[in-house]
Write a protein that holds these residues in place. Sequence first.
Motif, PDB file in Angstrom:
ATOM      1  N   THR A  24       0.818  -1.369  -0.162  1.00 35.05           N
ATOM      2  CA  THR A  24       0.130  -0.161   0.298  1.00 35.05           C
ATOM      3  C   THR A  24       0.773   1.550   0.056  1.00 35.05           C
ATOM      4  O   THR A  24       1.834   1.358   0.484  1.00 35.05           O
ATOM      5  CB  THR A  24      -0.788   0.123   0.974  1.00 35.05           C
ATOM      6  N   GLU A  25       0.551   2.257  -1.154  1.00 31.60           N
ATOM      7  CA  GLU A  25       0.929   3.525  -0.842  1.00 31.60           C
ATOM      8  C   GLU A  25       1.273   4.232   0.692  1.00 31.60           C
ATOM      9  O   GLU A  25      -0.052   3.872   0.863  1.00 31.60           O
ATOM     10  CB  GLU A  25       0.423   4.526  -2.146  1.00 31.60           C
ATOM     11  N   PRO A  26       2.353   5.078   1.251  1.00 30.55           N
ATOM     12  CA  PRO A  26       1.826   5.654   2.558  1.00 30.55           C
ATOM     13  C   PRO A  26       1.316   6.435   1.745  1.00 30.55           C
ATOM     14  O   PRO A  26       1.124   7.280   1.040  1.00 30.55           O
ATOM     15  CB  PRO A  26       3.129   5.239   2.740  1.00 30.55           C
ATOM     16  N   ILE A  27       0.518   6.652   2.227  1.00 34.33           N
ATOM     17  CA  ILE A  27      -0.762   8.152   2.903  1.00 34.33           C
ATOM     18  C   ILE A  27      -0.290   9.296   3.099  1.00 34.33           C
ATOM     19  O   ILE A  27       0.556   9.300   4.418  1.00 34.33           O
ATOM     20  CB  ILE A  27      -1.933   7.340   3.741  1.00 34.33           C
ATOM     21  N   THR A  28      -0.455  10.449   3.074  1.00 30.15           N
ATOM     22  CA  THR A  28       0.837  11.774   2.799  1.00 30.15           C
ATOM     23  C   THR A  28      -0.843  13.002   3.008  1.00 30.15           C
ATOM     24  O   THR A  28      -1.882  12.286   2.561  1.00 30.15           O
ATOM     25  CB  THR A  28       1.813  12.167   1.807  1.00 30.15           C
ATOM     26  N   PHE A 280      -5.069   9.104  16.881  1.00 28.88           N
ATOM     27  CA  PHE A 280      -4.540  10.645  16.043  1.00 28.88           C
ATOM     28  C   PHE A 280      -2.794   9.981  16.046  1.00 28.88           C
ATOM     29  O   PHE A 280      -2.496  11.046  15.139  1.00 28.88           O
ATOM     30  CB  PHE A 280      -5.327  11.249  16.415  1.00 28.88           C
ATOM     31  N   ASP A 281      -2.426  10.281  17.283  1.00 29.15           N
ATOM     32  CA  ASP A 281      -0.825   9.890  17.431  1.00 29.15           C
ATOM     33  C   ASP A 281       0.236   8.952  16.074  1.00 29.15           C
ATOM     34  O   ASP A 281       0.485   9.002  15.822  1.00 29.15           O
ATOM     35  CB  ASP A 281      -0.599   9.785  18.638  1.00 29.15           C
ATOM     36  N   ALA A 282      -0.910   7.866  16.193  1.00 28.66           N
ATOM     37  CA  ALA A 282      -0.475   6.749  15.426  1.00 28.66           C
ATOM     38  C   ALA A 282      -1.230   6.604  14.042  1.00 28.66           C
ATOM     39  O   ALA A 282      -0.731   6.089  13.034  1.00 28.66           O
ATOM     40  CB  ALA A 282      -1.151   5.466  15.592  1.00 28.66           C
ATOM     41  N   ILE A 283      -2.011   7.558  13.726  1.00 33.01           N
ATOM     42  CA  ILE A 283      -2.719   7.216  12.715  1.00 33.01           C
ATOM     43  C   ILE A 283      -2.350   9.116  11.834  1.00 33.01           C
ATOM     44  O   ILE A 283      -2.957   9.382  10.984  1.00 33.01           O
ATOM     45  CB  ILE A 283      -3.780   7.090  12.170  1.00 33.01           C
ATOM     46  N   ALA A 284      -1.418   9.936  11.853  1.00 32.55           N
ATOM     47  CA  ALA A 284      -1.532  11.319  11.893  1.00 32.55           C
ATOM     48  C   ALA A 284      -1.716  11.735  11.077  1.00 32.55           C
ATOM     49  O   ALA A 284      -2.552  12.176  10.129  1.00 32.55           O
ATOM     50  CB  ALA A 284      -0.130  12.066  12.748  1.00 32.55           C
ATOM     51  N   PRO A 285      -0.863  10.922   9.645  1.00 34.63           N
ATOM     52  CA  PRO A 285      -0.934  11.179   8.194  1.00 34.63           C
ATOM     53  C   PRO A 285      -2.696  11.046   7.502  1.00 34.63           C
ATOM     54  O   PRO A 285      -3.029  11.908   6.699  1.00 34.63           O
ATOM     55  CB  PRO A 285       0.128  10.581   7.060  1.00 34.63           C
ATOM     56  N   GLY A 367      -2.198   1.886   4.879  1.00 32.82           N
ATOM     57  CA  GLY A 367      -1.459   3.032   4.197  1.00 32.82           C
ATOM     58  C   GLY A 367      -0.653   3.787   5.956  1.00 32.82           C
ATOM     59  O   GLY A 367       0.109   4.653   5.414  1.00 32.82           O
ATOM     60  N   LEU A 368      -0.098   2.771   6.383  1.00 31.52           N
ATOM     61  CA  LEU A 368       0.529   3.592   7.950  1.00 31.52           C
ATOM     62  C   LEU A 368       1.927   3.670   8.055  1.00 31.52           C
ATOM     63  O   LEU A 368       2.976   3.761   8.486  1.00 31.52           O
ATOM     64  CB  LEU A 368      -0.576   3.686   9.107  1.00 31.52           C
ATOM     65  N   LEU A 369       2.753   2.236   7.493  1.00 28.73           N
ATOM     66  CA  LEU A 369       3.871   2.287   6.826  1.00 28.73           C
ATOM     67  C   LEU A 369       4.592   3.663   6.335  1.00 28.73           C
ATOM     68  O   LEU A 369       4.693   2.416   5.220  1.00 28.73           O
ATOM     69  CB  LEU A 369       4.222   0.642   6.905  1.00 28.73           C
ATOM     70  N   ALA A 370       5.270   4.565   6.516  1.00 25.14           N
ATOM     71  CA  ALA A 370       5.917   5.390   5.876  1.00 25.14           C
ATOM     72  C   ALA A 370       7.184   4.804   5.031  1.00 25.14           C
ATOM     73  O   ALA A 370       7.027   5.472   4.334  1.00 25.14           O
ATOM     74  CB  ALA A 370       6.084   5.907   6.536  1.00 25.14           C
ATOM     75  N   LYS A 371       7.696   3.983   6.006  1.00 25.32           N
ATOM     76  CA  LYS A 371       9.162   3.737   5.246  1.00 25.32           C
ATOM     77  C   LYS A 371       8.769   2.192   5.725  1.00 25.32           C
ATOM     78  O   LYS A 371       9.295   1.348   6.303  1.00 25.32           O
ATOM     79  CB  LYS A 371      10.191   4.066   5.818  1.00 25.32           C
ATOM     80  N   PRO A 372       8.111   1.346   4.692  1.00 24.48           N
ATOM     81  CA  PRO A 372       7.212  -0.117   4.896  1.00 24.48           C
ATOM     82  C   PRO A 372       9.361  -0.720   4.995  1.00 24.48           C
ATOM     83  O   PRO A 372       9.094  -1.529   5.644  1.00 24.48           O
ATOM     84  CB  PRO A 372       7.139  -0.776   3.242  1.00 24.48           C
ATOM     85  N   GLU A 373      10.058  -0.769   4.182  1.00 22.95           N
ATOM     86  CA  GLU A 373      11.095  -1.562   4.126  1.00 22.95           C
ATOM     87  C   GLU A 373      11.919  -1.223   6.342  1.00 22.95           C
ATOM     88  O   GLU A 373      12.770  -2.393   6.262  1.00 22.95           O
ATOM     89  CB  GLU A 373      12.817  -0.901   3.814  1.00 22.95           C
TER      90      GLU A 373
END
Length: 389
Positions: A24-28, A280-285, A367-373
């Motif tokens: 999933t593309e990280p959501i911004t 909202f701390d965890a899902i902020a973007p 889509g909440l893993l901003a940097k999957p690697e």
Amino acid sequence: MNGTTTIKLPQADGSLLDYKLANTEPITAPALPLRSRIAYSAAHVVCDPRSDAEPMLGAAIDWQATMAYRHHLWSLGLAVAEAMDTAQRGMGLDWLRAKELIGHSLAEAEAVKGRIACGAGTDQLVPGPQVMIEQVIEAYAEQCEYIESRGGQVILMASRALAAAAKSPADYERVYGTILRQVSRPVILHWLGDMFDPALAGYWGERDADAAMEVCLRVIHAYPDKVDGIKISLLDADKEVRMRRRLPSGVRMYTGDDFNYPALIEGDEHGYSHALLGIFDAIAPVAAAAIHALDNGDTDRYRALLAPTLPLSRHIFQRPTYAYKTGIVFMAYLNGHQSHFRMLGGAEGARSIVHLAGLFELADRAGLLAKPELAVRRMKQTLAMAGIE
């Protein structure tokens, strides 16, 4: 990262699942102010793992990483609710360090014109039969004065000491009335259910939530000019909506319902809730992107963005609900906002490795893993610490 990446995640039955990342593309979210809703994220603190302070006796705080996370929230257009239960207030963060945290955060907020409100409680007191109502009032007044003297807005937190000392609803009305007459600007009231803090059972002097609501509403209607709004965390959407419809004009409802927030923030023909949420701390973007969609009248996109976050939130806030802070900090660790998974009071151990593995899977799907690697690498490190390689 390509969609073939897999990681072995432990399951409740003892097996290992070959989990394939959703790719999933990280959501911004755009770096713009939010317009249609006020959205506070209750923010966590980052402990300093290099300190030799014993965690159970009060670990040190990494001020640089803690403040950096607040700047991250402000950059998304979110407001910060400081020194609340998400910051382990009363569960690792005492008043002396909360006071220091509030001072730092108010200064940082002023520098970037970020919106902030700070928790005032009574945690100078040890709840018990020795505590009198007058002492509760004095403790609240001290904390409110500290926050307001530095230009901050008060969130009047639910008080364990008051819950222990009060003999009737009249004691709550006396305490809140006294403090509301004293404050210099409208405050946000804070009603936290006992699922978040068992010491708050019977708050407002009533065991029945509907009867307690009547007491709280009497306080608000007696001082509408001193109440910005009320945050309730009862995990009961129907009760929140009923209370929302009975608030005086100009008094906001801030949802604290981490199980039902998408519908409560969207609202209905009679109104909507603003937000003051730990999740909202965890899902902020994603939270910021969703409210931007509401700003633009795009309710379909709002719903599509938040729908995948709800299973994650319900997982993080599953019983015992007060252990949710562990999931909040783990998300910050997975996403690179801190270099370690350590917490005040050793609270990183409050959730099982199976719970953390489930969190990883749900965060990936949302889509909440901003940097999957990075997230995969850190999840593997965490699993290895539990003997799973």
